[in-house]
Scaffold this motif. Structure first.
Motif, PDB file in Angstrom:
ATOM      1  N   VAL A  78       0.837  -1.205   0.000  1.00  0.00           N
ATOM      2  CA  VAL A  78       0.000   0.000   0.000  1.00  0.00           C
ATOM      3  C   VAL A  78       0.868   1.248   0.000  1.00  0.00           C
ATOM      4  CG1 VAL A  78      -1.670   1.341   1.333  1.00  0.00           C
ATOM      5  CG2 VAL A  78      -1.960  -1.116   1.113  1.00  0.00           C
ATOM      6  N   ASP A  81       2.456   1.735  -3.368  1.00  0.00           N
ATOM      7  CA  ASP A  81       1.507   2.235  -4.373  1.00  0.00           C
ATOM      8  C   ASP A  81       1.228   3.727  -4.188  1.00  0.00           C
ATOM      9  OD1 ASP A  81       1.371  -0.268  -5.468  1.00  0.00           O
ATOM     10  OD2 ASP A  81      -0.497  -0.829  -4.466  1.00  0.00           O
ATOM     11  N   MET A 109      -7.138   3.641  -5.012  1.00  0.00           N
ATOM     12  CA  MET A 109      -6.391   3.703  -3.759  1.00  0.00           C
ATOM     13  C   MET A 109      -7.246   4.221  -2.613  1.00  0.00           C
ATOM     14  SD  MET A 109      -3.832   3.237  -1.887  1.00  0.00           S
ATOM     15  CE  MET A 109      -2.750   2.584  -3.161  1.00  0.00           C
ATOM     16  N   ASP A 112      -9.408   1.394  -1.580  1.00  0.00           N
ATOM     17  CA  ASP A 112      -8.617   0.366  -0.915  1.00  0.00           C
ATOM     18  C   ASP A 112      -8.282   0.769   0.522  1.00  0.00           C
ATOM     19  OD1 ASP A 112      -6.948  -2.160  -1.142  1.00  0.00           O
ATOM     20  OD2 ASP A 112      -5.387  -0.717  -0.596  1.00  0.00           O
ATOM     21  N   MET A 113      -7.940   2.022   0.716  1.00  0.00           N
ATOM     22  CA  MET A 113      -7.627   2.488   2.065  1.00  0.00           C
ATOM     23  C   MET A 113      -8.864   2.473   2.953  1.00  0.00           C
ATOM     24  SD  MET A 113      -4.509   2.983   2.734  1.00  0.00           S
ATOM     25  CE  MET A 113      -4.866   3.761   4.311  1.00  0.00           C
ATOM     26  N   ARG A 116      -9.340  -1.042   4.071  1.00  0.00           N
ATOM     27  CA  ARG A 116      -8.359  -1.449   5.077  1.00  0.00           C
ATOM     28  C   ARG A 116      -8.693  -0.861   6.449  1.00  0.00           C
ATOM     29  NH1 ARG A 116      -3.930  -3.955   2.817  1.00  0.00           N
ATOM     30  NH2 ARG A 116      -3.869  -3.827   0.522  1.00  0.00           N
ATOM     31  N   SER A 196      -5.720   7.190   5.999  1.00  0.00           N
ATOM     32  CA  SER A 196      -4.447   6.783   6.611  1.00  0.00           C
ATOM     33  C   SER A 196      -4.392   7.190   8.085  1.00  0.00           C
ATOM     34  CB  SER A 196      -3.272   7.386   5.846  1.00  0.00           C
ATOM     35  OG  SER A 196      -3.228   8.790   6.001  1.00  0.00           O
TER      36      SER A 196
END
Length: 219
Positions: A78, A81, A109, A112-113, A116, A196
């Motif tokens: 991650v 990327d 992205m 995807d984050m 996660r 994040s």
């Protein structure tokens, strides 16, 4: 006459010896019992056996450890990327060129984050539940140590490295032109930065609970 005088002390000695004979028997009986009193030792208490761990509880511990390991293994990719996206955005800004794939990768992205964050939040909630069910056990402690190790590694990777990569991506996109990077690129980059930070928050909370889980399961 001399014989009579000789026999008198002998008679007195014999009488005294006979009078003390019961006492001597008492001493002999006590001596016979003494070794038993001296060498007898209390029987040691039987050591308490470890409480049997329910199989479903052990399965939940191992499942949480495996899920965390999967999250941990994917973090390196991650961050790579995100760094690649940041380099691409910088190159597009410098060359004043567009790339349709960049905008698609940026949105991917962000999704995807977000996924996660949901994954680690679910695992963190499971670890909190395991804290209320934990018992002292070698098997549970082994699984708890695996959970704690992965949680610590995840936290070390997410902060500050993952957050820094996401922040650099956002700054690079903010400094570019929307008509080159995409009109929604700035908002998408902001989402990646926010995810994040949320990920780090969950990782920090998880690492604390995982450490407590190790202590609670220590035999």
């Amino acid at each position: 006459m001399k014989l009579a005088l000789f026999l008198v002390p002998l008679f007195l000695f014999s009488s005294a010896y006979a009078g003390d004979f019961p006492a001597i028997q008492t001493l002999n009986a006590a001596a016979e019992k003494a070794p038993e009193a001296v060498f007898s030792a209390p029987v040691p208490a039987v050591a308490a056996t470890e409480e049997q761990v329910p199989q479903d509880l052990l399965n939940r511990f191992n499942s949480a450890a495996n899920r965390l390991r999967t999250v941990e293994d994917g973090l390196t990719w991650v961050r790579t990327d995100i760094d690649t996206l940041e380099r691409t955005a910088r190159r597009l800004n410098q060359t004043n060129s567009t790339d349709a794939f960049f905008q698609m990768d940026l949105r991917r992205m962000a999704s995807d984050m977000a996924r996660r964050v949901d994954d680690i939040r679910g695992i963190a909630m499971e670890v909190k539940n395991l804290l209320t069910l934990a018992q002292k056990s070698k098997e549970l402690n082994y699984a708890a140590r695996n959970i704690e190790l992965s949680a610590r590694n995840i936290l070390n990777q997410s902060w500050p490295m993952l957050e820094n990569s996401a922040q650099n991506l956002e700054w690079t996109i903010r400094s570019g032109k929307p008509e080159i990077l995409g009109y929604d690129a700035q908002w998408t980059a902001m989402d990646i930065s926010r995810h994040s930070r949320d990920f780090t928050y969950q990782a920090r909370d998880l690492a604390y609970d995982a450490q407590s889980l190790v202590f609670k399961t220590q035999p």
